[in-house]
Design an enzyme around this catalytic site. Structure first.
Site, PDB file in Angstrom:
ATOM      1  N   LYS A  29       0.847  -1.208   0.000  1.00 51.72           N
ATOM      2  CA  LYS A  29       0.000   0.000   0.000  1.00 51.72           C
ATOM      3  C   LYS A  29       0.878   1.252   0.000  1.00 51.72           C
ATOM      4  O   LYS A  29       2.099   1.159   0.187  1.00 51.72           O
ATOM      5  CB  LYS A  29      -0.923  -0.018   1.210  1.00 51.72           C
ATOM      6  CG  LYS A  29      -0.180   0.003   2.543  1.00 51.72           C
ATOM      7  CD  LYS A  29      -1.074  -0.330   3.707  1.00 51.72           C
ATOM      8  CE  LYS A  29      -0.265  -0.378   4.993  1.00 51.72           C
ATOM      9  NZ  LYS A  29      -1.064  -0.789   6.150  1.00 51.72           N
ATOM     10  N   ARG A  69     -10.606  -0.188  14.569  1.00 50.35           N
ATOM     11  CA  ARG A  69     -10.602   0.613  13.344  1.00 50.35           C
ATOM     12  C   ARG A  69     -11.615  -0.055  12.402  1.00 50.35           C
ATOM     13  O   ARG A  69     -12.778   0.269  12.412  1.00 50.35           O
ATOM     14  CB  ARG A  69      -9.200   0.672  12.711  1.00 50.35           C
ATOM     15  CG  ARG A  69      -8.181   1.454  13.521  1.00 50.35           C
ATOM     16  CD  ARG A  69      -6.919   1.721  12.741  1.00 50.35           C
ATOM     17  NE  ARG A  69      -6.489   0.569  11.938  1.00 50.35           N
ATOM     18  CZ  ARG A  69      -5.348   0.494  11.272  1.00 50.35           C
ATOM     19  NH1 ARG A  69      -4.495   1.504  11.317  1.00 50.35           N
ATOM     20  NH2 ARG A  69      -5.031  -0.565  10.574  1.00 50.35           N
ATOM     21  N   TYR A  93      15.736  29.734   8.606  1.00 52.65           N
ATOM     22  CA  TYR A  93      14.530  30.430   9.075  1.00 52.65           C
ATOM     23  C   TYR A  93      14.435  30.395  10.594  1.00 52.65           C
ATOM     24  O   TYR A  93      14.744  29.375  11.227  1.00 52.65           O
ATOM     25  CB  TYR A  93      13.283  29.759   8.500  1.00 52.65           C
ATOM     26  CG  TYR A  93      13.055  30.021   7.038  1.00 52.65           C
ATOM     27  CD1 TYR A  93      12.761  31.305   6.576  1.00 52.65           C
ATOM     28  CD2 TYR A  93      13.110  28.985   6.116  1.00 52.65           C
ATOM     29  CE1 TYR A  93      12.523  31.549   5.230  1.00 52.65           C
ATOM     30  CE2 TYR A  93      12.879  29.215   4.762  1.00 52.65           C
ATOM     31  CZ  TYR A  93      12.588  30.496   4.320  1.00 52.65           C
ATOM     32  OH  TYR A  93      12.361  30.712   3.004  1.00 52.65           O
ATOM     33  N   MET A 104      12.036  24.327   2.723  1.00 48.37           N
ATOM     34  CA  MET A 104      11.352  23.588   1.665  1.00 48.37           C
ATOM     35  C   MET A 104      12.316  22.807   0.788  1.00 48.37           C
ATOM     36  O   MET A 104      12.066  21.652   0.435  1.00 48.37           O
ATOM     37  CB  MET A 104      10.520  24.553   0.811  1.00 48.37           C
ATOM     38  CG  MET A 104       9.695  23.855  -0.256  1.00 48.37           C
ATOM     39  SD  MET A 104       8.771  24.988  -1.305  1.00 48.37           S
ATOM     40  CE  MET A 104       7.495  25.547  -0.191  1.00 48.37           C
TER      41      MET A 104
HETATM   42  C1  LIG Z   1      -0.222  -1.929   6.617  1.00 45.79           C
HETATM   43  C2  LIG Z   1      -0.803  -3.214   7.002  1.00 45.79           C
HETATM   44  C3  LIG Z   1       0.019  -4.321   7.224  1.00 45.79           C
HETATM   45  C4  LIG Z   1       1.533  -4.252   7.217  1.00 45.79           C
HETATM   46  O1  LIG Z   1       1.967  -3.679   8.425  1.00 45.79           O
HETATM   47  P1  LIG Z   1       3.543  -3.520   8.734  1.00 45.79           P
HETATM   48  O2  LIG Z   1       3.593  -3.021  10.115  1.00 45.79           O
HETATM   49  O3  LIG Z   1       4.063  -2.511   7.743  1.00 45.79           O
HETATM   50  O4  LIG Z   1       4.152  -4.835   8.542  1.00 45.79           O
HETATM   51  C5  LIG Z   1      -0.597  -5.537   7.484  1.00 45.79           C
HETATM   52  N1  LIG Z   1      -1.940  -5.638   7.551  1.00 45.79           N
HETATM   53  C6  LIG Z   1      -2.757  -4.594   7.341  1.00 45.79           C
HETATM   54  C7  LIG Z   1      -4.221  -4.773   7.425  1.00 45.79           C
HETATM   55  C8  LIG Z   1      -2.217  -3.340   7.078  1.00 45.79           C
HETATM   56  O5  LIG Z   1      -3.032  -2.306   6.897  1.00 45.79           O
END
Ligand SMILES: *Cc1c(COP(=O)(O)O)cnc(C)c1O
Length: 366
Positions: free
Chosen positions: A35, A130, A252, A300
């Site tokens: 992802k 969640r 800055y 930046m």
């Molecule tokens: C992102 C995610 C993972 C992977 O988690 P890591 O900590 O990066 O290994 C596994 N399962 C779900 C549902 C996730 O959203």
């Protein structure tokens, strides 16, 4: 000359880290989590290193379809399932596997006519609160899906909230086992942290993400100790140099003031490249391979580094912001965040080069 800011992606490190994950997984199959455009690395360039993985998990339907179009033949999972009923037809056409986590998705399924029984992952909320069904609803939905001829293999899933810290997984694991006992269905539970520390959570499919990119999921154990290699090295060069007198400031807000004469290097990298603006003075950085520190506020396009301890460094010297020789997790700790966030935040304007393994693949998404 092009701007020297570049993210190097080490293909061989990807292959190595997947092998580490497989070793921990035992007989479980690996669902590589890609992802967020492969945690900022670019899914199109990363997935060829994952040809040996049984599956890849993403969030966006477009990313999943692209994996198919580019030739990935393993399982492709959509971690948040579908968001509207119209997506189910595409999921069916491209052989994708959605996660079902909410009653609205079950309702959307009622009108679908898949070509073949649709495989799904059914998610239990075992305590993270969640996504996922609570136990009572989970049982009802599972029974409903199991009796539905349009639904294919059902894999039972949950996600741990504390696999990476002291809270651990025991409570969630016990609840998952109670709710799913005697179902006989395949299960998937483990993220990187659970995979590395709790072999009893491996089940049928494991879901490692961060470890595949050479990041540690733990605050108390670094990636090297886990046998992982960094995949992304964010590097640049010093493009300016200043001699400060005592009492003069850098950048800055005059956030850093020299207490003695100092040599400051100015690096072509800033928050618009994805370097964290909140990294304070003292955040580790490599100049010519020598560990030194940032000075002043990150702007930046630029940031300052202390050249006092780096003999011979000056304009043109190579700088590593994180990656090989400097774990991203060290930078993250200094900036009050986690390596995940830094990797994911790599900005589109940063040039990406793949080294080792497969040739670079042009990804229109980056
Ligand atoms: C992102 C995610 C993972 C992977 O988690 P890591 O900590 O990066 O290994 C596994 N399962 C779900 C549902 C996730 O959203």
């Amino acid at each position: 000359m092009t701007r020297p800011t570049v993210a190097r992606i080490d293909f061989d490190a990807l292959v190595h880290n997947l092998a580490v994950a497989r070793r921990h997984a035992g007989t479980a199959r690996v669902l590589a989590v890609g992802k967020a455009d492969a945690y900022g690395h670019g899914l199109a360039r990363v997935w060829p290193a994952w040809k040996g993985a049984a599956g890849i998990a993403v969030l966006e339907l477009e990313a999943a379809v692209r994996l198919r179009e580019q030739g990935f033949g393993g399982r492709v999972v959509l971690l948040e399932g579908f968001f509207e009923a119209g997506e189910i037809e595409i999921i069916d056409r491209f052989d994708l596997v959605p996660v079902l986590h909410d009653q609205r998705q079950i309702a959307m399924l009622s009108g679908c006519r898949p070509r073949r029984p649709l495989p799904v992952l059914l998610k239990l909320n075992s305590g993270m609160n969640r996504l996922g069904f609570r136990p009572a609803a989970f049982r009802v939905v599972l029974e409903q899906l199991a009796a539905d001829a349009r639904i294919g293999e059902i894999t039972l899933m949950t996600h741990f909230a504390g696999a990476d810290d002291g809270r651990g997984v025991d409570d969630q694991l016990a609840l998952f086992r109670t709710v799913t006992a005697s179902s006989g269905l395949p299960v998937t539970l483990a993220n990187s942290a659970a995979l590395l520390r709790r072999p009893d959570t491996c089940g049928d499919w494991v879901r490692p993400g961060i470890m595949l990119f050479g990041g540690s999921p733990f605050a108390d154990t670094n990636a090297a100790a886990l046998g992982l290699l960094p995949v992304m090295t964010l590097q640049s060069r010093i493009i300016g140099e200043q001699m400060l007198a005592a009492g003069e400031a850098v950048g800055y807000g005059a956030a850093f003031v020299a207490d003695r004469p100092m040599r400051v290097g100015v690096v072509a990298c800033g928050y618009a490249d994805g370097y964290p603006r909140h990294a304070p003075t003292g955040t580790p950085v490599l100049v010519n391979g020598v560990r030194t520190r940032t000075l002043g506020r990150v702007s930046m396009d630029l940031l300052g580094v202390d050249l006092g301890s780096v003999a011979g460094a000056g304009v043109g010297s190579e700088v590593v912001l994180w990656g090989r020789g400097l774990p991203v997790d060290d930078v993250a700790v200094a900036a009050g965040t986690i390596g995940y966030e830094l990797l994911c935040a790599l900005a589109p304007r940063v040039r990406v080069e793949v080294c080792g393994g497969a040739p670079d693949i042009d990804d229109p998404m980056r």
